[in-house]
Write a protein that holds these residues in place. Structure first.
Motif, PDB file in Angstrom:
ATOM      1  N   ALA A 150      35.185 -49.313  48.801  1.00 19.74           N
ATOM      2  CA  ALA A 150      34.085 -49.902  48.848  1.00 19.74           C
ATOM      3  C   ALA A 150      32.878 -49.157  49.740  1.00 19.74           C
ATOM      4  O   ALA A 150      31.730 -49.148  49.514  1.00 19.74           O
ATOM      5  N   LEU A 151      33.550 -48.719  50.929  1.00 21.62           N
ATOM      6  CA  LEU A 151      32.748 -47.802  51.774  1.00 21.62           C
ATOM      7  C   LEU A 151      32.012 -46.901  51.299  1.00 21.62           C
ATOM      8  O   LEU A 151      30.999 -46.415  51.408  1.00 21.62           O
ATOM      9  N   VAL A 152      32.885 -45.879  50.512  1.00 22.24           N
ATOM     10  CA  VAL A 152      32.435 -44.725  49.888  1.00 22.24           C
ATOM     11  C   VAL A 152      31.480 -45.384  48.576  1.00 22.24           C
ATOM     12  O   VAL A 152      30.476 -44.420  48.676  1.00 22.24           O
ATOM     13  N   ALA A 153      31.735 -46.326  47.994  1.00 22.75           N
ATOM     14  CA  ALA A 153      30.468 -46.723  47.084  1.00 22.75           C
ATOM     15  C   ALA A 153      29.217 -47.072  47.894  1.00 22.75           C
ATOM     16  O   ALA A 153      28.290 -46.748  47.367  1.00 22.75           O
ATOM     17  N   ILE A 154      29.196 -47.608  48.975  1.00 25.87           N
ATOM     18  CA  ILE A 154      28.159 -47.773  49.950  1.00 25.87           C
ATOM     19  C   ILE A 154      27.272 -46.669  50.120  1.00 25.87           C
ATOM     20  O   ILE A 154      26.141 -46.440  50.068  1.00 25.87           O
ATOM     21  N   LEU A 155      28.043 -45.537  50.554  1.00 21.47           N
ATOM     22  CA  LEU A 155      27.490 -44.328  50.845  1.00 21.47           C
ATOM     23  C   LEU A 155      27.017 -43.463  49.768  1.00 21.47           C
ATOM     24  O   LEU A 155      25.812 -43.039  49.809  1.00 21.47           O
ATOM     25  N   LEU A 156      27.708 -43.750  48.517  1.00 20.03           N
ATOM     26  CA  LEU A 156      27.018 -43.060  47.236  1.00 20.03           C
ATOM     27  C   LEU A 156      25.601 -43.766  47.029  1.00 20.03           C
ATOM     28  O   LEU A 156      24.738 -43.177  46.817  1.00 20.03           O
ATOM     29  N   THR A 157      25.556 -45.091  47.120  1.00 17.41           N
ATOM     30  CA  THR A 157      24.253 -45.843  46.865  1.00 17.41           C
ATOM     31  C   THR A 157      23.362 -45.484  47.840  1.00 17.41           C
ATOM     32  O   THR A 157      22.060 -45.233  47.429  1.00 17.41           O
ATOM     33  N   ALA A 158      23.666 -45.649  49.174  1.00 15.43           N
ATOM     34  CA  ALA A 158      22.562 -45.166  50.003  1.00 15.43           C
ATOM     35  C   ALA A 158      21.991 -43.792  49.709  1.00 15.43           C
ATOM     36  O   ALA A 158      20.761 -43.480  50.088  1.00 15.43           O
ATOM     37  N   THR A 159      23.038 -42.672  49.428  1.00 13.25           N
ATOM     38  CA  THR A 159      22.535 -41.356  49.151  1.00 13.25           C
ATOM     39  C   THR A 159      21.864 -41.394  47.798  1.00 13.25           C
ATOM     40  O   THR A 159      20.720 -40.712  47.819  1.00 13.25           O
ATOM     41  N   LEU A 160      21.705 -42.043  46.904  1.00  8.73           N
ATOM     42  CA  LEU A 160      21.112 -42.198  45.861  1.00  8.73           C
ATOM     43  C   LEU A 160      19.593 -42.759  46.034  1.00  8.73           C
ATOM     44  O   LEU A 160      18.654 -42.365  45.503  1.00  8.73           O
ATOM     45  N   ILE A 161      19.680 -43.560  47.047  1.00  8.60           N
ATOM     46  CA  ILE A 161      18.523 -44.229  47.168  1.00  8.60           C
ATOM     47  C   ILE A 161      17.627 -43.230  48.163  1.00  8.60           C
ATOM     48  O   ILE A 161      16.311 -42.966  48.040  1.00  8.60           O
ATOM     49  N   LEU A 162      18.334 -42.413  48.915  1.00  4.58           N
ATOM     50  CA  LEU A 162      17.433 -41.290  49.466  1.00  4.58           C
ATOM     51  C   LEU A 162      17.009 -40.426  48.716  1.00  4.58           C
ATOM     52  O   LEU A 162      15.860 -39.763  48.826  1.00  4.58           O
ATOM     53  N   ARG A 163      17.764 -40.079  47.559  1.00  2.00           N
ATOM     54  CA  ARG A 163      17.200 -39.065  46.681  1.00  2.00           C
ATOM     55  C   ARG A 163      16.144 -39.472  46.000  1.00  2.00           C
ATOM     56  O   ARG A 163      15.362 -38.783  45.613  1.00  2.00           O
TER      57      ARG A 163
END
Length: 530
Positions: free
Chosen positions: A217-230
């Motif tokens: 779930a932590l990995v998924a949170i980081l993936l989501t945050a990176t997509l928001i940054l992109r």
């Protein structure tokens, strides 16, 4: 398991006297085969009996079968995506890095493996973490579909990988819930009550699955945050235009600044057009390296017009299909210039590894080249010795695999105030997956395809082409090999205008005051001779 049904007699047709099947004599099924014939409480099984299992239900066995099938499909897709990082299979190329879809598929494979490992030990924490994971992946799917730039970069491969990851997470929530209810049903049917106890092994399994799914779930949170940054970065408009190249497979960014024609005394357009400066960046995007220096020369009146572009994977340009060599990059530039209506003649200004690209471009446009201006250029011998080493390739691949997590980019944005400009073409542009993919592509073919292309370019290069080389004094003093290679670079044509070694200047010579003065003076001399 030995049947506890006992023997019974049937008539010849297996039916009672009235012609109907006798319920006491019918074949046992999964709902009855473990129960005794009578309904006495003493006939219940012990809670510790191995027969008390949710696997008695065909629906639970079907769920496990489907999970295994989904894992097999996901693993095959994972292998295809792994291969596509190095060689783009037909119809599987996307204009992004290829690391994002690989990350989501890795997440899917891991999630399915976890669900199968702990299939018979469902728990509330397991359901909770899978619900969180499913929600995050649905958000990721919405971001990819809603942001046009990300949707174009990821293509159908990235979209399919993200949607599949979200669907598998939703399926896992349903599966865990179904197994939990099936387990309770079997315990009540076979033991007379729902078992509330857990063995030490089961508690260990619950703890392990909670920790592992928390990490997922932590990995998924980081993936989501990176997509928001992109998505945030995608809102920054590119100067110039993007042009589709290589039969429309991807886009490269090209911008030209200044006047394209010069009137003569009669007011008509002069047929003899002055050369345009064509900038080829080194290890970093043009906007962060050479373009500011060249633009300053334009503002000072040293040059009248210049064009700069971003190689595939740099700044605003898409990634190219793999493999991708310096010669392929030169062809992409040629196509973009043609689409933009730019015809030259050109004075090629390049730095570092960009000099390899410029020399190949010059060899393919020998009648349009008015001069070569190389700043601390890389010699072709370093392609095999440094650029194309296996160790460098492995490091780049590892950086690319973790790049969708955005650990460095998120930390920079939160704690250091990094801007969109910093991430796209600035000081931290090297952190993006597209940049890492471009460098990995460079590494994979440096000692083979690119080495062959630059060897051919050396033989084709026009000897009369004016040449200026400006070297870094710091690099020359640091390495005797670099010093010898710089001297050899002065002989790629027979018309050397000047060779300067700027004392105290770093590899990016224009970052020192003396370096900028030397570069602008030599550029003016080269333009005058051209």
């Amino acid at each position: 398991m030995v049947s506890i049904w006992g023997s019974s007699r049937r008539n010849d047709e297996g039916r009672g006297e009235e012609g109907h099947q006798d319920p006491d004599n019918r074949e046992p099924d999964e709902r009855t085969r473990l129960l005794p014939r009578d309904a006495q409480n003493e006939g219940f099984l012990s809670p510790d009996d191995p027969a008390v299992s949710p696997y008695n239900l065909w629906s639970i066995r079907a769920l496990r079968f489907f999970s295994s099938v989904f894992l097999a499909i996901s693993f095959v897709w994972w292998v295809f995506l792994l291969v596509s990082i190095f060689v783009s299979p037909p119809l599987m190329f996307n204009r992004g890095s290829g690391f994002t879809d690989f990350s989501y598929t890795t997440l899917t494979v891991g999630n399915l493996i976890i669900s199968l490992l702990f299939f018979a030990v469902p728990s509330r924490p397991m359901i909770m973490w899978n619900i969180i994971l499913a929600l995050l992946l649905v958000v990721d799917m919405i971001i990819i579909l809603a942001v046009p730039r990300i949707r174009l970069e990821e293509g159908w491969v990235g979209i399919a990988s993200t949607v599949w990851a979200a669907l598998i997470s939703i399926y896992n929530v349903f599966q865990i819930y179904a197994v939990e209810k099936g387990k309770e049903e079997e315990e009540e049917r076979l033991t007379g009550r729902v078992e509330t106890r857990r063995s030490l092994l089961e508690w260990t399994a619950v703890l392990a699955e909670t920790i592992v799914l928390g990490v997922v779930a932590l990995v998924a949170i980081l993936l989501t945050a990176t997509l928001i940054l992109r998505a945030r970065d995608a809102s920054l408009e590119a100067p110039g235009k993007r042009y589709f190249v290589n039969n429309g497979k991807y886009q490269v960014h090209l911008a030209c600044i200044g006047n394209i024609t010069y009137p003569d005394v009669t007011g008509e357009k002069d047929k003899k057009q002055k050369p345009t400066i064509l900038v080829e960046a080194g290890e970093f995007p043009s906007e962060h390296s050479l373009q500011p220096f060249v633009h300053n020369a334009y503002q000072n009146g040293t040059i009248d017009r210049y064009c700069y572009w971003d190689r595939p994977g740099f700044a605003w340009s898409d990634n190219a299909p793999s493999p991708h060599s310096a010669g392929m990059s030169a062809d992409a530039l040629s196509e973009a210039l043609a689409l933009a209506g730019e015809e030259g003649p050109w004075i090629l200004v390049s730095a570092g590894v960009g000099s390899i690209h410029s020399r190949i471009f010059a060899s393919r446009h020998i009648h349009d080249i008015s001069g070569l201006f190389m700043i601390d250029p890389m010699h072709e011998d370093r392609l095999q010795q440094h650029i194309g080493t296996a160790g460098r390739g492995f490091v780049l691949w590892g950086r690319g695999i973790i790049s969708p997590l955005g650990l460095d980019r998120l930390a920079g944005a939160i704690f250091k105030g990094r801007t969109r400009e910093d991430r796209i073409y600035g000081k931290v542009s090297y952190q993006s997956g597209r940049f890492i993919k471009a460098k990995l592509q460079e590494n994979l073919v440096a000692g083979s395809i690119t080495a062959s292309e630059i060897a051919s370019a050396r033989n084709i290069q026009t000897p009369e082409t004016p040449l200026v080389v400006v070297s870094s004094g710091v690099e020359v003093r640091r390495s005797e090999d670099w010093a010898r290679q710089q001297e050899r670079m002065t002989g790629i044509t027979e018309n050397l205008v000047a060779w300067d070694v700027v004392r105290g200047a770093p590899h990016e010579v224009w970052r020192s005051f003396e370096g900028r003065q030397t570069l602008e003076r030599r550029l003016a001399e080269l333009i005058k001779q051209a």
